[in-house]
Design an enzyme around this catalytic site. Structure first.
Site, short mmCIF file in Angstrom:
data_model
loop_
_atom_site.label_atom_id
_atom_site.label_comp_id
_atom_site.label_asym_id
_atom_site.label_seq_id
_atom_site.Cartn_x
_atom_site.Cartn_y
_atom_site.Cartn_z
N ARG A 26 -10.60 44.94 8.82
CA ARG A 26 -11.38 43.81 8.29
C ARG A 26 -11.95 42.95 9.42
O ARG A 26 -13.08 42.44 9.32
CB ARG A 26 -10.49 42.98 7.36
CG ARG A 26 -10.22 43.74 6.04
CD ARG A 26 -8.88 43.37 5.44
NE ARG A 26 -8.70 43.92 4.11
CZ ARG A 26 -8.18 45.13 3.84
NH1 ARG A 26 -7.83 45.94 4.82
NH2 ARG A 26 -8.02 45.53 2.59
N ASP A 316 2.97 51.29 1.01
CA ASP A 316 2.99 52.20 2.17
C ASP A 316 4.40 52.41 2.72
O ASP A 316 4.63 53.29 3.54
CB ASP A 316 2.08 51.66 3.28
CG ASP A 316 0.61 51.72 2.86
OD1 ASP A 316 0.27 52.50 1.95
OD2 ASP A 316 -0.20 50.97 3.44
#
Ligand code: S3P
Length: 431
Positions: A26, A316
């Protein structure tokens, strides 16, 4: 590459892990379309983030890498300053690169193509294509509908009011990026909160974005201002070391400067609930994100059930949590985690198969797994299955398994944690 791991006596010392991969993607994308120059420190040099850097470089943002200082400098070109890349954009293995860039590219005045490696080309893209098409985007999949490679044609975008059908920060972020180029405001609603790094960064860089309860409002066509930042250590990488610290007897370790954003820290809550001795020290803020040191002491764990809203906060980390569960007393149940089956590998199957090969009592279910513990593990020859997190999970299992554990194709670890084995060595006490 094959790597062999042996059982160790204990873990001791202080280490750092690479910067947060999600934040890094990002930071590159948003600073590339900002006004001004940004210096990003503690940038993770794993291949996933490099794919994003290469893509933005190919569109005219000047990004200089300094591996020695683990920093990058980005010269932003402004919201409308990107230019047509000479070739197709290759996201390689990175789902975040492909999906976020789709959101960025539908807003550009030039056509583009996004592709990826064979693993990424098997992962679903319709979750992003559908909402972006509702905004007016023109996206075609040239080979198989809903999968890479995809072609994007320039179009005029309108804002939408969209409720995410699955908890996915990649989908949410793709919509927010496209929303920057729309003709009207966009609202994204989430039933279950996913990681919010995009919202935090857009806010600190000057966009009009407002998050209330489950609803994110974003105004189009902002001026974004470049933002220097220090990227906190990736809790998803720290997760492997934290688990090793809990499981290897007589261990005491500190992992410095780890990101503690509450949308990512589910693993800490779960491990504490299982009886794990985990302390957080020296908490501080960095560019709107929380960061601190994580102190881990080896612990006797008890089983737990992991389900519902916590799943996106640790999605994750589920493979490595499954390893911890093999050593916990009782039955651990993981459910509501269907999303695991569309990650870098089908992580329900790859976790269950790998841990079974190492002697675990674990069974797959359609939306998770059931694990009985504690079960002594034994070494075996296992394969990474092209998945960095499965390779690291097997390596940590090798630290407590009797005999040798060999991980075939361990080079996949470089996707997110280059230097993983050196970091482990630094804190390993062999005798
Ligand atoms: C990510 C979001 C999650 C996560 C992935 C990184 C991101 O994926 O599993 O590793 O940076 O936005 P989903 O959006 O598919 O849940």
């Amino acid at each position: 590459m094959n790597t062999t791991i042996e059982k160790i006596k204990k873990l001791k010392g202080e280490i750092k892990v690479p910067g947060d991969k999600s934040i890094a993607h990002r930071a590159v994308i948003l600073n590339a379309i900002a006004n001004g120059r940004a210096v990003i420190e503690n940038f993770p040099m794993g291949q996933d983030c490099l794919s994003t850097v290469e893509a933005l470089n190919s569109m005219g943002a000047k990004i200089r890498m300094n591996s020695a200082t683990e920093s990058i400098t980005i010269e932003g070109v402004g919201l409308n300053g990107l230019s047509e890349p000479a070739t197709e954009i290759d996201a390689e293995n990175s789902g975040t690169t492909a999906r976020l860039l789709m959101g960025l590219l539908v807003g550009q005045s030039f056509p583009s193509t996004i592709t990826g490696d064979i693993h990424l080309c098997r992962r679903p893209m319709d979750r992003v294509i559908i909402p972006l098409s509702l905004m007016g985007a023109k996206i075609h999949s040239s080979e198989r509908r809903g999968y890479l490679p995809i072609q994007i044609e320039p179009s005029t975008l309108n804002g939408i009011d969209y409720t995410l059908p699955i908890a996915s920060a990649q989908v949410k972020s793709a919509i927010l990026l496209a929303a920057l180029y729309a003709s009207s405001p966009t609202v994204v609603r989430e039933n279950t909160k996913s990681r919010n790094h995009t919202e935090i960064m857009l806010n600190t860089m000057g966009a009009t974005i407002d998050t209330r309860d489950d609803r994110i409002y974003i105004a189009p066509r902002p001026t974004l201002y470049a933002q220097d930042m220090f990227i906190p250590g990736d809790i998803s990488s720290a997760a492997f070391i934290i688990t090793a610290g809990l499981l290897v007897p007589h261990s005491s370790i500190v992992i410095k400067d780890v990101g503690l954003n509450s949308t990512r820290s589910g693993i800490l809550d779960i491990y504490k609930g299982m009886g794990g001795d985990i302390q957080i020290e020296n908490k501080e803020g960095t560019a709107g994100e929380l960061m601190g040191d994580i102190k881990v002491t080896s612990s006797i764990l008890r089983s737990t059930t992991i389900e519902g809203n916590i799943i996106p906060r640790l999605i994750d980390e589920l493979p490595i949590i499954a390893l911890a569960a093999t050593q916990a007393v009782g039955t651990t149940i993981i459910k509501d985690a269907q999303e695991l089956s569309v990650k870098e590998s089908n992580r329900i199957l790859s976790t269950v198969n790998t841990l079974s090969q190492l002697g675990a009592d674990i069974e797959a279910t359609p939306d998770g797994m059931i694990i009985q513990g504690p079960t002594p593990l034994h070494g075996a020859i296992v394969d990474s299955k092209g998945d960095h997190r499965i390779a690291m999970m097997a390596a940590i299992a090798g630290l407590i398994a009797n005999g040798q554990t060999t991980i075939k194709n361990s080079q996949w670890i470089d996707i997110s944690f280059p230097g993983f084995f050196d970091t482990l060595k630094e804190i390993s006490v062999m005798s």
